[in-house]
Design a protein around this motif. Structure first.
Motif, PDB file in Angstrom:
ATOM      1  N   GLY A 206      17.719  38.124  14.436  1.00  0.00           N
ATOM      2  CA  GLY A 206      17.472  36.928  13.644  1.00  0.00           C
ATOM      3  C   GLY A 206      18.756  36.226  13.248  1.00  0.00           C
ATOM      4  N   GLU A 207      19.763  36.984  12.832  1.00  0.00           N
ATOM      5  CA  GLU A 207      21.049  36.402  12.464  1.00  0.00           C
ATOM      6  C   GLU A 207      21.709  35.751  13.671  1.00  0.00           C
ATOM      7  OE1 GLU A 207      22.467  39.349   8.836  1.00  0.00           O
ATOM      8  OE2 GLU A 207      23.058  39.815  10.892  1.00  0.00           O
ATOM      9  N   ALA A 208      21.712  36.465  14.797  1.00  0.00           N
ATOM     10  CA  ALA A 208      22.360  35.942  15.999  1.00  0.00           C
ATOM     11  C   ALA A 208      21.669  34.678  16.503  1.00  0.00           C
ATOM     12  CB  ALA A 208      22.375  37.012  17.093  1.00  0.00           C
ATOM     13  N   GLU A 209      20.347  34.659  16.453  1.00  0.00           N
ATOM     14  CA  GLU A 209      19.618  33.469  16.891  1.00  0.00           C
ATOM     15  C   GLU A 209      19.923  32.284  15.980  1.00  0.00           C
ATOM     16  OE1 GLU A 209      15.062  31.906  17.871  1.00  0.00           O
ATOM     17  OE2 GLU A 209      15.400  33.982  17.242  1.00  0.00           O
ATOM     18  N   ALA A 210      19.963  32.535  14.665  1.00  0.00           N
ATOM     19  CA  ALA A 210      20.232  31.456  13.715  1.00  0.00           C
ATOM     20  C   ALA A 210      21.627  30.879  13.903  1.00  0.00           C
ATOM     21  CB  ALA A 210      20.064  31.965  12.286  1.00  0.00           C
ATOM     22  N   LEU A 211      22.618  31.740  14.107  1.00  0.00           N
ATOM     23  CA  LEU A 211      23.994  31.270  14.294  1.00  0.00           C
ATOM     24  C   LEU A 211      24.144  30.495  15.599  1.00  0.00           C
ATOM     25  CD1 LEU A 211      26.077  34.326  13.043  1.00  0.00           C
ATOM     26  CD2 LEU A 211      25.932  32.056  12.008  1.00  0.00           C
ATOM     27  N   THR A 212      23.475  30.960  16.646  1.00  0.00           N
ATOM     28  CA  THR A 212      23.530  30.244  17.923  1.00  0.00           C
ATOM     29  C   THR A 212      22.911  28.860  17.787  1.00  0.00           C
ATOM     30  OG1 THR A 212      23.314  32.378  19.064  1.00  0.00           O
ATOM     31  CG2 THR A 212      23.008  30.397  20.384  1.00  0.00           C
ATOM     32  N   ARG A 213      21.812  28.783  17.065  1.00  0.00           N
ATOM     33  CA  ARG A 213      21.157  27.495  16.838  1.00  0.00           C
ATOM     34  C   ARG A 213      22.076  26.552  16.058  1.00  0.00           C
ATOM     35  NH1 ARG A 213      15.897  26.379  17.408  1.00  0.00           N
ATOM     36  NH2 ARG A 213      15.419  28.613  17.488  1.00  0.00           N
ATOM     37  N   VAL A 214      22.734  27.077  15.016  1.00  0.00           N
ATOM     38  CA  VAL A 214      23.662  26.250  14.240  1.00  0.00           C
ATOM     39  C   VAL A 214      24.775  25.718  15.136  1.00  0.00           C
ATOM     40  CG1 VAL A 214      25.443  26.323  12.443  1.00  0.00           C
ATOM     41  CG2 VAL A 214      23.196  27.307  12.010  1.00  0.00           C
ATOM     42  N   LEU A 215      25.331  26.576  15.964  1.00  0.00           N
ATOM     43  CA  LEU A 215      26.420  26.169  16.856  1.00  0.00           C
ATOM     44  C   LEU A 215      25.992  25.039  17.775  1.00  0.00           C
ATOM     45  CD1 LEU A 215      29.293  26.769  18.073  1.00  0.00           C
ATOM     46  CD2 LEU A 215      28.101  28.274  19.701  1.00  0.00           C
ATOM     47  N   LEU A 216      24.865  25.205  18.462  1.00  0.00           N
ATOM     48  CA  LEU A 216      24.438  24.205  19.441  1.00  0.00           C
ATOM     49  C   LEU A 216      23.885  22.957  18.783  1.00  0.00           C
ATOM     50  CD1 LEU A 216      24.662  24.595  22.573  1.00  0.00           C
ATOM     51  CD2 LEU A 216      24.810  26.731  21.292  1.00  0.00           C
ATOM     52  N   ASP A 217      23.216  23.093  17.651  1.00  0.00           N
ATOM     53  CA  ASP A 217      22.660  21.919  16.975  1.00  0.00           C
ATOM     54  C   ASP A 217      23.744  21.037  16.360  1.00  0.00           C
ATOM     55  OD1 ASP A 217      20.136  22.669  17.657  1.00  0.00           O
ATOM     56  OD2 ASP A 217      19.475  23.186  15.620  1.00  0.00           O
ATOM     57  N   ASN A 218      24.929  21.598  16.157  1.00  0.00           N
ATOM     58  CA  ASN A 218      26.001  20.849  15.491  1.00  0.00           C
ATOM     59  C   ASN A 218      27.167  20.574  16.433  1.00  0.00           C
ATOM     60  OD1 ASN A 218      25.326  20.661  12.369  1.00  0.00           O
ATOM     61  ND2 ASN A 218      24.622  22.662  13.091  1.00  0.00           N
ATOM     62  N   ARG A 219      26.863  20.448  17.719  1.00  0.00           N
ATOM     63  CA  ARG A 219      27.929  20.170  18.703  1.00  0.00           C
ATOM     64  C   ARG A 219      28.680  18.890  18.382  1.00  0.00           C
ATOM     65  NH1 ARG A 219      24.338  20.039  23.887  1.00  0.00           N
ATOM     66  NH2 ARG A 219      22.832  19.475  22.271  1.00  0.00           N
ATOM     67  N   ALA A 220      27.966  17.861  17.946  1.00  0.00           N
ATOM     68  CA  ALA A 220      28.627  16.581  17.673  1.00  0.00           C
ATOM     69  C   ALA A 220      29.617  16.717  16.514  1.00  0.00           C
ATOM     70  CB  ALA A 220      27.588  15.501  17.365  1.00  0.00           C
ATOM     71  N   GLU A 221      29.234  17.478  15.502  1.00  0.00           N
ATOM     72  CA  GLU A 221      30.124  17.684  14.352  1.00  0.00           C
ATOM     73  C   GLU A 221      31.378  18.448  14.769  1.00  0.00           C
ATOM     74  OE1 GLU A 221      30.080  19.886   9.978  1.00  0.00           O
ATOM     75  OE2 GLU A 221      28.197  19.227  10.894  1.00  0.00           O
ATOM     76  N   LEU A 222      31.208  19.477  15.601  1.00  0.00           N
ATOM     77  CA  LEU A 222      32.366  20.227  16.075  1.00  0.00           C
ATOM     78  C   LEU A 222      33.264  19.359  16.946  1.00  0.00           C
ATOM     79  CD1 LEU A 222      30.615  22.622  15.012  1.00  0.00           C
ATOM     80  CD2 LEU A 222      31.474  23.953  16.937  1.00  0.00           C
ATOM     81  N   ALA A 223      32.659  18.512  17.774  1.00  0.00           N
ATOM     82  CA  ALA A 223      33.441  17.639  18.649  1.00  0.00           C
ATOM     83  C   ALA A 223      34.219  16.597  17.860  1.00  0.00           C
ATOM     84  CB  ALA A 223      32.533  16.959  19.669  1.00  0.00           C
ATOM     85  N   ARG A 224      33.667  16.175  16.710  1.00  0.00           N
ATOM     86  CA  ARG A 224      34.427  15.256  15.865  1.00  0.00           C
ATOM     87  C   ARG A 224      35.642  15.950  15.259  1.00  0.00           C
ATOM     88  NH1 ARG A 224      29.211  13.325  14.529  1.00  0.00           N
ATOM     89  NH2 ARG A 224      29.083  14.680  12.674  1.00  0.00           N
ATOM     90  N   ALA A 225      35.509  17.251  15.009  1.00  0.00           N
ATOM     91  CA  ALA A 225      36.631  18.017  14.471  1.00  0.00           C
ATOM     92  C   ALA A 225      37.711  18.199  15.527  1.00  0.00           C
ATOM     93  CB  ALA A 225      36.152  19.368  13.961  1.00  0.00           C
ATOM     94  N   ASN A 226      37.305  18.478  16.764  1.00  0.00           N
ATOM     95  CA  ASN A 226      38.240  18.583  17.882  1.00  0.00           C
ATOM     96  C   ASN A 226      37.479  18.348  19.174  1.00  0.00           C
ATOM     97  OD1 ASN A 226      39.824  20.186  20.129  1.00  0.00           O
ATOM     98  ND2 ASN A 226      41.286  19.756  18.492  1.00  0.00           N
ATOM     99  N   SER A 227      38.032  17.527  20.037  1.00  0.00           N
ATOM    100  CA  SER A 227      37.325  17.128  21.253  1.00  0.00           C
ATOM    101  C   SER A 227      37.114  18.263  22.239  1.00  0.00           C
ATOM    102  CB  SER A 227      38.071  15.977  21.953  1.00  0.00           C
ATOM    103  OG  SER A 227      39.391  16.364  22.296  1.00  0.00           O
ATOM    104  N   ALA A 228      37.780  19.413  22.041  1.00  0.00           N
ATOM    105  CA  ALA A 228      37.532  20.560  22.914  1.00  0.00           C
ATOM    106  C   ALA A 228      36.058  20.945  22.889  1.00  0.00           C
ATOM    107  CB  ALA A 228      38.397  21.748  22.497  1.00  0.00           C
ATOM    108  N   ALA A 229      35.389  20.730  21.755  1.00  0.00           N
ATOM    109  CA  ALA A 229      33.979  21.101  21.622  1.00  0.00           C
ATOM    110  C   ALA A 229      33.057  20.200  22.426  1.00  0.00           C
ATOM    111  CB  ALA A 229      33.572  21.098  20.152  1.00  0.00           C
ATOM    112  N   LEU A 230      33.577  19.133  23.014  1.00  0.00           N
ATOM    113  CA  LEU A 230      32.754  18.307  23.906  1.00  0.00           C
ATOM    114  C   LEU A 230      32.284  19.109  25.119  1.00  0.00           C
ATOM    115  CD1 LEU A 230      34.807  14.973  23.839  1.00  0.00           C
ATOM    116  CD2 LEU A 230      32.519  15.337  22.861  1.00  0.00           C
TER     117      LEU A 230
END
Length: 309
Positions: free
Chosen positions: A255-279
């Protein structure tokens, strides 16, 4: 996050099963000014907002220390390069034997590029020019140091090695205390961008070593070029790239791993704004984590997202 009965829950269940108010997500990132640090803070902000947990970014010397932090239960999740992750017990080149694995992956996030940085006015034009020079090869025990020494050994070049973090290496190059520094990181690396804004720099090409590195280490490294626009460079630079994984301990709950993976992928745009490597982060490439297998919770997320495994 670990050693608690229920800390995180899949996002669909959060309304009915709120996480422990005392929960803390510890993210093993890297040196200040590096991409790990920037993306770690962005991931922490997204996880805190989405999962209702406190987050803490743990600074480190880089991938090798991050691996140690996750395996030693001193961090819950960490950014680790594939070449370093392949050193972990249980890492493998084919599926199976998951029970022996000490760490598992949530996703492949982005690729690092090896950057060998010199002053724009330096006499150094190729790796052989660094023979017997004072060179910063990354913090002791870091992923940068691992790759730097593999490259220098393959090139047959002996340097006077100095262990330095990125910020210190930048200062040392500016003051003339080192002739060059190695850094394996996403593009653009903020600290190197800042250096390039203050003075001209060049990156040293790996040339003929690229094919040999890729052949000897098989799927770990791959050819890559760094364009002139990355740091206002005078020319395109040939180098190697190494994928970064987001790792957790194998005994993290599904459950924890699934939730964290979802957070990571659902917030790709936010991470990419922090650094374009996340694109580079997307559902199709995220599952390509071998030799480290995906955590079952991450697999559950990708199946729910209709990503074939």
């Amino acid at each position: 996050m670990r050693r608690r009965a229920v800390v995180l829950a899949p996002l669909a269940l959060l309304a009915a099963c709120a996480p422990d108010a005392g929960a803390e997500l510890r993210i093993a990132a890297g040196v200040p000014g590096g991409v790990y640090d920037v993306l770690g803070r962005a991931l922490g902000a997204a996880a805190g907002r989405s999962l209702g947990v406190r987050t803490r970014v743990v600074s480190s010397s880089g991938a090798l220390e991050n691996l140690s932090l996750v395996r030693g239960s001193r961090a819950d999740v960490g950014f680790v390069t594939v070449d370093v992750a392949s050193l972990a017990p249980g890492a493998q080149t084919s599926p199976g034997n998951d029970a022996a694995t000490r760490v598992m992956a949530l996703a492949r996030v982005y690729d690092d590029c090896l950057q060998v940085v010199v002053d724009g006015r330096s006499r150094v034009r190729e790796l052989s020019d660094l023979r017997e020079a004072l060179v910063a090869t990354g913090p002791s025990g870091s992923g940068t140091e691992l790759l730097a020494m593999r490259v220098l050994t393959m090139a047959g070049v002996t340097v006077r090695q100095v262990a330095m973090g990125l910020a210190e290496a930048v200062r040392a190059l500016e003051s003339g205390r080192v002739e060059a520094f190695f850094f394996s990181g996403g593009l653009p690396t903020p600290a190197i961008s800042s250096l390039a804004a203050r003075r001209p720099i060049r990156l040293i090409s790996l040339g003929s070593l690229i094919e040999r590195l890729c052949r000897e280490y098989r799927t770990v490294y791959k050819p890559r070029t760094i364009g002139m626009s990355a740091y206002r460079l005078p020319e395109v630079t040939a180098t190697v790239a190494v994928p970064n994984l987001l790792l957790v301990a194998a005994d993290m709950s599904s459950g924890e791993a699934e939730a964290l993976t979802r957070v990571l992928l659902d917030n790709r745009a936010e991470l990419a704004r922090a650094n374009s490597a996340a694109l580079q982060l997307n559902h199709q490439s995220a599952i390509l984590t071998m030799p480290v297998p995906l955590h079952p919770g991450a697999e559950a997320y990708y199946r729910s997202a209709k990503i074939g495994l």
